[in-house]
Enzyme design. Structure first.
Site, PDB file in Angstrom:
ATOM      1  CG  ASP A 143      -7.512  -0.557  -2.075  1.00  0.00           C
ATOM      2  OD1 ASP A 143      -6.804   0.329  -1.576  1.00  0.00           O
ATOM      3  OD2 ASP A 143      -7.638  -1.678  -1.555  1.00  0.00           O
TER       4      ASP A 143
ATOM      5  CD  GLU B 153      -3.183   0.374   0.195  1.00  0.00           C
ATOM      6  OE1 GLU B 153      -2.695   1.400  -0.337  1.00  0.00           O
ATOM      7  OE2 GLU B 153      -4.372   0.058   0.059  1.00  0.00           O
TER       8      GLU B 153
END
Length: 294
Positions: free
Chosen positions: A201, A21
């Protein structure tokens, strides 16, 4: 949903992150950075030389921003830290919130130099998180009762912010002050994605105002116009694509992180690229991330 363009890119990093991430790129050093949140790792990749380093962290970092050539800002489960890029030393800068069961998640810096950062429960407890605005050491809560904050990015003129709660799966937009990054109106739904496979996302907004979104669960990067219309889909060779970032000397390449979080042995065997980091393999009109202003 539009047809998916096959993957023509490359794998930038073979290391499999449990939860890759928060990618970012520093053009001054030609270096891409991203996290394995659950693994407590900070990845560093010098693009032109392909030199790779992995830094162990004492915390769960999720978002990173350049401050100046020798310092970075890291958002984590223990607040905001300034990191010395030479020594790796971390110095606590500010608390985000007082919730021991929470961690940071998605975040980006607005053109004003202020950070937007989302928080969530360690186990994605319902409505446990929020989205905050950080200007210097002043932290302001913007939106509450969010379960999984994601897709934070900003239009090229700095007048619009985008975000989502992945459990709701609506891509949201809100007008913001270009000089401060603070909202000037109420959020509204830009693109309703309820009922479609996968979840919205991480996102990044390019120089033309297109929103490039990693869609968790479908192995795609989806491209939206500023009016919310999806105009393109690109395949990523990992089902759980998590976040994109513009990289390269002219920001014309797209890096994509992914994750194997939550996958059992059979699922991981069926998704052998899960957790790796990729370049999409197409030319994009990207933008460099602004520096965070202390």
């Amino acid at each position: 949903m539009t047809d998916i363009v096959p993957f023509t890119g490359q794998t930038l990093c073979q290391v499999k992150s449990e939860l890759g991430e928060g990618p970012s790129y520093d053009p001054a050093t030609d270096t891409a950075w991203w996290f394995d949140i659950k693994g407590r790792k900070l990845h560093e990749l010098h693009l032109s030389s392909s030199t790779k380093r992995v830094h162990d962290l004492p915390l769960m970092g999720s978002a990173i921003a350049t401050i100046d050539p020798s310092r970075q800002l890291i958002a984590s489960d223990d607040g905001l830290f300034v990191r010395d890029t030479n020594s790796g030393k971390l110095e606590h800068f500010a608390a985000i919130e007082d919730k021991p069961g929470n961690r940071s998640n998605d975040g980006r810096v607005h053109a004003s130099g202020a950070l937007w950062i989302g928080t969530m429960g360690y186990d994605a407890e319902k409505d446990a998180g929020a989205i905050y605005h950080v200007a210097g050491s002043t932290v302001t809560r913007l939106f509450s009762n969010i379960t999984i904050p994601n897709s934070i990015c900003f239009s090229p003129d700095g007048a619009t912010a985008y975000f989502t709660d992945t459990t709701v799966n609506d891509l949201m937009r809100v007008a913001v002050d270009p000089a401060t990054g603070l909202p000037t109106g109420a959020p509204e739904v830009l693109s309703e994605q309820k009922g479609y496979p996968g979840g919205i996302d991480g996102s990044v907004c390019d120089a033309d105002g297109l929103i490039w979104n990693a869609r968790w669960g479908t192995g795609t990067i989806d491209v939206y116009r500023p009016d919310g219309m999806m105009v393109q889909r690109y395949a990523v060779p990992a089902t759980q694509a998590s976040c994109p970032a513009f990289i390269g000397a002219t920001a014309d390449r797209l890096l994509v992180t992914s994750a194997w979080q939550g996958m059992g042995e059979k699922a991981r065997a069926a998704d052998p690229e899960a957790g790796r980091t990729f370049e999409l393999g197409i030319a994009v009109k990207g933008r460099f991330e602004p520096a965070f202003r202390l």
